[in-house]
Design an enzyme around this catalytic site. Sequence first.
Site, PDB file in Angstrom:
ATOM      1  N   ILE A 159       1.052  -1.641   0.247  1.00  0.00           N
ATOM      2  CA  ILE A 159       0.680  -0.108  -0.455  1.00  0.00           C
ATOM      3  C   ILE A 159       0.747   1.338  -0.458  1.00  0.00           C
ATOM      4  O   ILE A 159       0.329   2.050  -1.084  1.00  0.00           O
ATOM      5  CB  ILE A 159      -0.798   0.388   1.292  1.00  0.00           C
ATOM      6  CG1 ILE A 159      -1.589  -1.137   1.466  1.00  0.00           C
ATOM      7  CG2 ILE A 159      -2.355   1.406   0.999  1.00  0.00           C
ATOM      8  CD1 ILE A 159      -3.137  -1.575   2.260  1.00  0.00           C
ATOM      9  N   THR A 238      -3.767   5.279   7.090  1.00  0.00           N
ATOM     10  CA  THR A 238      -4.322   4.631   7.184  1.00  0.00           C
ATOM     11  C   THR A 238      -4.253   3.211   7.637  1.00  0.00           C
ATOM     12  O   THR A 238      -5.120   2.301   6.390  1.00  0.00           O
ATOM     13  CB  THR A 238      -4.563   4.408   4.863  1.00  0.00           C
ATOM     14  OG1 THR A 238      -3.561   4.117   4.511  1.00  0.00           O
ATOM     15  CG2 THR A 238      -5.139   6.245   4.686  1.00  0.00           C
ATOM     16  N   ARG A 240      -3.031   1.160  10.618  1.00  0.00           N
ATOM     17  CA  ARG A 240      -4.178   0.993  12.405  1.00  0.00           C
ATOM     18  C   ARG A 240      -3.718   2.080  13.384  1.00  0.00           C
ATOM     19  O   ARG A 240      -3.113   2.759  13.567  1.00  0.00           O
ATOM     20  CB  ARG A 240      -3.516  -0.199  13.060  1.00  0.00           C
ATOM     21  CG  ARG A 240      -3.223  -1.418  12.069  1.00  0.00           C
ATOM     22  CD  ARG A 240      -5.783  -2.637  12.127  1.00  0.00           C
ATOM     23  NE  ARG A 240      -5.903  -2.969  11.505  1.00  0.00           N
ATOM     24  CZ  ARG A 240      -6.113  -3.219  10.339  1.00  0.00           C
ATOM     25  NH1 ARG A 240      -6.205  -1.973   9.846  1.00  0.00           N
ATOM     26  NH2 ARG A 240      -6.580  -4.630   9.457  1.00  0.00           N
ATOM     27  N   GLU A 269     -12.131   2.090  17.716  1.00  0.00           N
ATOM     28  CA  GLU A 269     -13.410   2.231  16.175  1.00  0.00           C
ATOM     29  C   GLU A 269     -14.524   1.815  16.404  1.00  0.00           C
ATOM     30  O   GLU A 269     -14.554   0.885  17.510  1.00  0.00           O
ATOM     31  CB  GLU A 269     -12.629   1.334  15.515  1.00  0.00           C
ATOM     32  CG  GLU A 269     -11.230   2.312  14.921  1.00  0.00           C
ATOM     33  CD  GLU A 269     -10.770   1.528  13.412  1.00  0.00           C
ATOM     34  OE1 GLU A 269     -11.261   1.182  12.819  1.00  0.00           O
ATOM     35  OE2 GLU A 269      -9.561   1.593  13.141  1.00  0.00           O
ATOM     36  N   HIS A 288     -12.772   3.728   8.731  1.00  0.00           N
ATOM     37  CA  HIS A 288     -12.285   2.820   7.891  1.00  0.00           C
ATOM     38  C   HIS A 288     -12.730   2.493   7.094  1.00  0.00           C
ATOM     39  O   HIS A 288     -12.470   1.766   7.085  1.00  0.00           O
ATOM     40  CB  HIS A 288     -11.535   2.158   9.319  1.00  0.00           C
ATOM     41  CG  HIS A 288     -11.127   0.961   9.513  1.00  0.00           C
ATOM     42  ND1 HIS A 288     -10.111   0.458  10.391  1.00  0.00           N
ATOM     43  CD2 HIS A 288     -10.101   0.430   7.742  1.00  0.00           C
ATOM     44  CE1 HIS A 288      -8.944  -0.552   9.814  1.00  0.00           C
ATOM     45  NE2 HIS A 288      -8.834   0.079   8.451  1.00  0.00           N
TER      46      HIS A 288
HETATM   47  C1  GLV Z   1      -8.445  -3.196   6.715  1.00  0.00           C
HETATM   48  O1  GLV Z   1      -8.287  -2.511   7.200  1.00  0.00           O
HETATM   49  C2  GLV Z   1      -7.780  -3.874   6.551  1.00  0.00           C
HETATM   50  O2  GLV Z   1      -7.013  -4.783   7.265  1.00  0.00           O
HETATM   51  O3  GLV Z   1      -8.120  -5.519   5.643  1.00  0.00           O
END
Ligand code: GLV
Length: 322
Positions: A159, A238, A240, A269, A288
């Site tokens: 990512i 984005t 944790r 959350e 999230h």
């Molecule tokens: C989302 O946060 C995932 O880990 O897929």
Amino acid sequence: MSKPIVFVARQIPEVGIELIRPYADVRLHTGHLPPTRDELLAGVSGCQGILSLLSDRIDTEVFEAAGDQLKVVSNFAVGFNNIDLAEASRRGIAVGNTPEVLTDATADIAVSLLLAVSRRLPECIRAVQRREWKTWEPLGWVGLDLQGKTVGIVGMGRIGQAVARRLHGGWQMKVLYTSRQPKLALEEELGAARVSLDDLLRTSDFVSVHLPLAADTEHVIGARELSLMKPQAVLINTARGEIVDQQALEAALRDRKIFGAGLDVCVPEPLAGDSPLRELEHCLILPHVGSATITARNAMAERSAQNLIAGLQGNALPFPVH
Ligand code: GLV
């Protein structure tokens, strides 16, 4: 012969459930909210497989409640910090996740947050909604430029790389990164430079966090790290929530030590109703939704079903957690 039972902890896209049905009797938790602890413990009882979500803590108690026949836990997520891997491995329970298929969707959310915070979109939207928009303002809602700036990617996995490519390709940003291993191909492709976390924080205009959550990544961004960031820098998370010390972030934002923050993840959350972060206009919080696109969620359903089926059959999981 009767089919094995699997507990599916929430309604997932139907494509996943349809894949599972020929192989197992599906015990589906249908509520909009996650199963309570009691519902989870009762739900897994007698199951050979569990399809869990990141909101379900899968630990010794759950393994005990399931029983000795439990063979596989398939997480509907790429992250797997909700699962006690050591205990699963000790019990010979296979664990899988859903990598790759949510990379683009999550990178898009990171970039969306970066744009929105930099151009102060939450404030703009609020001004329109509250009828505070009176005229075209030469000095109003002035934000940050992106072109040619420096982005620091903390954790250059899939990512992180997708975010770096978007920002380098779209805005010719210089890319700095931290990573256990150098990413030589990416350095070649983007001219990216691997640096220490401190150097990254001191130099970057945008800092985007992409580490997995583990014991050694909790609070990697704390008060000291935030104090190293430029006053006009933006922090994006984005990954944790636990990776950023949220109290330290609150203080840094309150005291305007950084320009703003964009968070797709937080602790807990959902964020507590009285969290001061909710009130800060330069902090944009999303519920999230990194992987929340039709394609990504369908593919996650397929991958998690494939893992579950393989585990039930005693085969190697196609997407195992190592
Ligand atoms: C989302 O946060 C995932 O880990 O897929």
